[in-house]
Structures are given as structure tokens and as C-alpha cells.
Design an enzyme around this catalytic site. Structure first.
Site, PDB file in Angstrom:
ATOM      1  N   ASP A  46      -9.373  -4.334  14.898  1.00  0.00           N
ATOM      2  CA  ASP A  46      -8.251  -4.659  15.779  1.00  0.00           C
ATOM      3  C   ASP A  46      -8.744  -4.582  17.227  1.00  0.00           C
ATOM      4  O   ASP A  46      -9.872  -4.958  17.507  1.00  0.00           O
ATOM      5  CB  ASP A  46      -7.097  -3.682  15.504  1.00  0.00           C
ATOM      6  CG  ASP A  46      -5.729  -4.282  15.749  1.00  0.00           C
ATOM      7  OD1 ASP A  46      -5.404  -4.536  16.917  1.00  0.00           O
ATOM      8  OD2 ASP A  46      -4.989  -4.512  14.772  1.00  0.00           O
ATOM      9  N   HIS A  80      -2.781  -2.135  20.552  1.00  0.00           N
ATOM     10  CA  HIS A  80      -2.340  -2.622  19.243  1.00  0.00           C
ATOM     11  C   HIS A  80      -3.050  -1.901  18.098  1.00  0.00           C
ATOM     12  O   HIS A  80      -2.416  -1.443  17.137  1.00  0.00           O
ATOM     13  CB  HIS A  80      -2.578  -4.133  19.160  1.00  0.00           C
ATOM     14  CG  HIS A  80      -2.004  -4.786  17.946  1.00  0.00           C
ATOM     15  ND1 HIS A  80      -2.702  -4.936  16.768  1.00  0.00           N
ATOM     16  CD2 HIS A  80      -0.794  -5.352  17.729  1.00  0.00           C
ATOM     17  CE1 HIS A  80      -1.950  -5.562  15.879  1.00  0.00           C
ATOM     18  NE2 HIS A  80      -0.776  -5.827  16.441  1.00  0.00           N
ATOM     19  N   THR A  95       4.462  20.461  13.605  1.00  0.00           N
ATOM     20  CA  THR A  95       5.422  20.388  12.524  1.00  0.00           C
ATOM     21  C   THR A  95       6.650  19.570  12.909  1.00  0.00           C
ATOM     22  O   THR A  95       7.381  19.919  13.828  1.00  0.00           O
ATOM     23  CB  THR A  95       5.862  21.795  12.096  1.00  0.00           C
ATOM     24  OG1 THR A  95       4.705  22.564  11.760  1.00  0.00           O
ATOM     25  CG2 THR A  95       6.800  21.715  10.898  1.00  0.00           C
ATOM     26  N   VAL A  99       4.556  10.909  15.780  1.00  0.00           N
ATOM     27  CA  VAL A  99       4.514   9.853  14.774  1.00  0.00           C
ATOM     28  C   VAL A  99       3.705  10.285  13.558  1.00  0.00           C
ATOM     29  O   VAL A  99       2.602  10.805  13.673  1.00  0.00           O
ATOM     30  CB  VAL A  99       3.911   8.573  15.383  1.00  0.00           C
ATOM     31  CG1 VAL A  99       3.541   7.563  14.300  1.00  0.00           C
ATOM     32  CG2 VAL A  99       4.894   7.945  16.366  1.00  0.00           C
ATOM     33  N   ASN A 174       3.545 -14.095  11.971  1.00  0.00           N
ATOM     34  CA  ASN A 174       4.870 -14.037  12.581  1.00  0.00           C
ATOM     35  C   ASN A 174       5.329 -15.415  13.048  1.00  0.00           C
ATOM     36  O   ASN A 174       4.547 -16.179  13.614  1.00  0.00           O
ATOM     37  CB  ASN A 174       4.859 -13.102  13.799  1.00  0.00           C
ATOM     38  CG  ASN A 174       4.454 -11.678  13.440  1.00  0.00           C
ATOM     39  OD1 ASN A 174       4.644 -11.238  12.315  1.00  0.00           O
ATOM     40  ND2 ASN A 174       3.880 -10.979  14.400  1.00  0.00           N
ATOM     41  N   ALA A 185      -5.009 -13.781   5.832  1.00  0.00           N
ATOM     42  CA  ALA A 185      -4.134 -13.271   4.783  1.00  0.00           C
ATOM     43  C   ALA A 185      -4.072 -14.207   3.578  1.00  0.00           C
ATOM     44  O   ALA A 185      -3.894 -13.758   2.445  1.00  0.00           O
ATOM     45  CB  ALA A 185      -2.719 -13.045   5.339  1.00  0.00           C
ATOM     46  N   VAL A 190      -7.028 -11.315  -0.959  1.00  0.00           N
ATOM     47  CA  VAL A 190      -6.512 -10.492   0.126  1.00  0.00           C
ATOM     48  C   VAL A 190      -5.049 -10.159  -0.141  1.00  0.00           C
ATOM     49  O   VAL A 190      -4.285 -10.993  -0.626  1.00  0.00           O
ATOM     50  CB  VAL A 190      -6.645 -11.228   1.478  1.00  0.00           C
ATOM     51  CG1 VAL A 190      -5.949 -10.459   2.595  1.00  0.00           C
ATOM     52  CG2 VAL A 190      -8.108 -11.443   1.818  1.00  0.00           C
ATOM     53  N   SER A 237       2.341  -7.212  11.474  1.00  0.00           N
ATOM     54  CA  SER A 237       1.257  -6.258  11.753  1.00  0.00           C
ATOM     55  C   SER A 237       1.647  -4.859  11.330  1.00  0.00           C
ATOM     56  O   SER A 237       0.881  -4.149  10.667  1.00  0.00           O
ATOM     57  CB  SER A 237       0.930  -6.252  13.256  1.00  0.00           C
ATOM     58  OG  SER A 237       0.197  -7.377  13.638  1.00  0.00           O
TER      59      SER A 237
END
Length: 350
Positions: A46, A80, A95, A99, A174, A185, A190, A237
Site C-alpha cells: 500500500d 492509507h 484495555t 482502534v 469503488n 481483484a 484472488v 479497501s
């Protein structure tokens, strides 16, 4: 794969975890009681991965920069790649804070490409090199939340990766950027990932096509950018990164499984949507983490053992002829022996 982003906000305590609606949707807490991706190396090809982000502290190993700079992939000028990595392997900020990724104990191998997503031939060459590099470093799954433009060099790299037992997962694409399943893809083998919304319905941004394999949450997905700020993204993504995390969970739980069987666990246990069976809108369906980790999956039927290949080259034909002659001679000898036994048996009768 470019995504629609909301303005970054400070990563403040519990509110960040609460924003990650996909955790409940995917029953991540239950799944992580079974597996957390231990020992699985995940390559993220990426824009790079910022190893300094708290959610990824200790989870990123040095990689490589194919984006025109010298480096180990641990810087991310676009943010990204870091967001994808936190969705895959983020372990929070203590804890219940920060994210959380799908496979928080997986390890990230960062591979930096051009941050501008320039789909020229040079970019495709870099993508192919990134895939080859991931395989050489022992990655068990490669995250391609990108599009590279159809190129034989990338197809060849993917083919080699699949042959090396690496699972390759790529964002389907997209709208309106693309109108059908994007490259890479759509390459056979894949895992092509589309996106669904909070209701499990196809996201408006997600493309459709016969190559689609699975769908996962991809609307308003909270991750972390390279500056450590929360970032809310919508696109295939994000959905793709979540499926990559799922692969890491399965590879940790079932290390003996080959790549195709890992993928089969995901497709066999997916929640069917749309038309019965595989369809161009949802693929095999919405990913189900817990079932993928716990279901009793019948092994795929194996084909009959192929016949040995015919001998070729100089002497190959002669060898085959000799073997055929020997076989024929053996058959004749057996028949003669049987006839002699029958004759003797008849002579002994009174």
C-alpha cells in the site's frame, strides 16, 4: 483503492472503539477468543505503514519501499496503508481503547508503493515486485487494497504467490472510479472483496461482477492514519482489510491448511445474500468470522491420481515401447501357464 474519508479526529479513549460498529457486526470479540492471528505474517502492499502508531506498536517489522524512495516501508505519506494495517492488526491503546483490528496478534510486513496511486506501467511493475517480495519474506496473506491496472507482470506475480501457498486478497473496486471488479481483484485465485453497509446490504460504492468472492463491512469504518488520528473511511479497501484479518485468524487457528482451504472456510461459512449461492453482488456472501473459525468443513474432494506422464525426449519413446512389450510378454506367459494347468488337470481325470 481510494476511499471517501471523514475529517480525522483525535483518537480519544473509548469513543473510538465505540465507533467501530463492524466489531459487533462481525462478532469480533467472540472470534478473538478462538484466534488472534498469532504467528501470521501479513504483507500490506500500500502507501506504507507508520510503525509509530500506538495501535501498531511492536506489530510492524521492517519491509521495503517500492515507491521510488529508499526505506523499509515504515513511513506512510498518505495514511492509507496505515489505516489498512490497523484494521488488520491494531491492538488498541490499552484495555478497551483505540482502534482494534481483526487479528491483533498478527505481524505486519509493510511494502510501500507510490502514495499517488499512479496506475502507469511503472506502478504495475512495483506491485508485482511487492508481491514477489512478500512471498520471499514468508507472508501467509497479502493485502492489496489497491488497483494496479491490468498487467501480465502482476498476473504472473500473483500466480507465483498462490503457488507458494499465499492467500492474496484484493479490493473489488469503488464506483464511480470503476464499473466492475477491478484488477488485480479479478485475477483467478484472488479473493475479491466487496463492501456492505451496517444492515449487511451492498454498499452503494461497491462494484459487482462475477469475480466477486466475499463482502464485508465497508461503510463508515473507523481506523487510524499515519499521524495516529482516527479516520473514517468508506470503500472496498476497508472491507478488504477486514477479510485479510479474517484470513490471519484462520491461518493461526489452522496452520496445516493450504491457502485454497483457508479461502474455502470463508466462502463455505459466509452468510448467503442476494441470489442463492454465489452471485455477482455479494459473491458467496457476507463474511462470518465465528463460523469460519469453528464450522466443521468437509474437505474438498480430491481428484483421482493422475496417470504418470508419458516419457518424453530422446529414449522416452523406446522406453515406453520396451515396457509395453514386457507387459505383453508377461500376459502371454500367464495365459500359457493357465492353459498348461487346465491340460494337466484334464489328463489326471479317471
Amino acid at each position: 483503492m481510494l476511499v471517501a474519508l471523514a475529517a480525522p479526529t483525535p483518537a480519544l479513549a473509548d469513543s473510538v472503539r465505540d465507533q467501530q460498529w463492524h466489531l459487533g457486526f462481525m462478532h469480533v470479540t467472540e472470534a478473538q477468543r478462538i484466534s488472534q492471528g498469532e504467528g501470521v505474517l501479513v504483507a500490506v502492499a500500500d502507501t506504507g505503514v507508520a510503525a509509530t502508531v500506538p495501535e501498531l506498536a511492536g506489530a510492524v517489522v521492517p519491509g521495503k519501499d517500492f515507491g521510488g524512495n529508499t526505506g523499509d516501508g515504515t513511513r506512510d505519506p498518505a495514511g492509507h496503508g496505515t489505516a489498512m494495517a490497523t484494521l488488520i492488526a491494531g491492538h488498541g491503546r490499552g484495555t478497551g481503547k483505540g482502534v482494534l483490528g481483526i487479528a491483533p496478534r498478527a505481524t505486519i510486513l509493510p511494502i510501500q508503493l507510490s502514495p499517488d496511486f499512479v496506475f502507469a506501467m511503472g506502478y504495475a511493475r512495483d506491485v508485482a515486485a511487492a508481491i514477489d517480495y512478500a512471498v520471499s519474506k514468508g507472508a501467509k496473506v497479502i493485502c492489496l487494497s489497491i488497483g494496479s491496472g491490468d498487467a501480465d507482470i502482476v498476473r504472473t506475480a500473483i500466480t507465483k504467490a498462490l503457488a507458494a501457498d499465499v492467500v492474496v486478497v484484493a479490493a473489488a473496486g469503488n464506483k464511480p472510479d470503476v464499473g466492475s471488479v477491478d484488477f488485480p481483484a479479478k485475477v483467478p485465485g484472488v479473493v475479491a472483496v466487496g463492501a456492505v453497509d451496517r444492515n449487511g446490504d451492498r454498499a452503494a460504492i461497491s462494484v459487482a461482477g462475477p469475480e466477486l468472492t466475499l463482502v464485508a463491512p465497508g461503510v463508515d469504518i473507523t481506523a487510524v492514519d499515519a499521524e495516529g488520528r482516527t479516520r473514517i473511511g468508506t470503500g472496498t479497501s476497508d472491507a478488504n482489510a477486514l477479510v485479510v484479518g479474517a484470513v490471519a485468524l484462520i491461518r493461526a487457528k489452522y496452520p496445516q491448511l493450504k491457502g485454497p482451504e483457508v479461502v474455502r472456510r470463508l466462502t463455505e461459512t459466509a452468510q448467503d445474500k442476494g441470489e442463492p449461492g454465489k452471485d455477482p453482488v455479494y459473491g458467496y456472501g457476507v463474511i462470518d468470522l465465528v463460523k469460519a473459525l469453528t464450522a466443521d468443513i468437509t474437505p474438498a474432494p480430491t481428484s483421482a491420481s493422475p496417470s504418470p506422464p508419458a516419457a518424453t525426449g530422446a529414449g522416452g519413446g523406446r522406453t515406453a515401447a520396451v515396457l509395453a512389450a514386457i507387459s505383453a510378454a508377461v500376459v502371454v506367459m500367464v495365459l500359457i501357464a493357465v492353459l498348461q494347468i487346465i491340460i494337466r488337470s484334464r489328463r489326471r481325470r479317471p
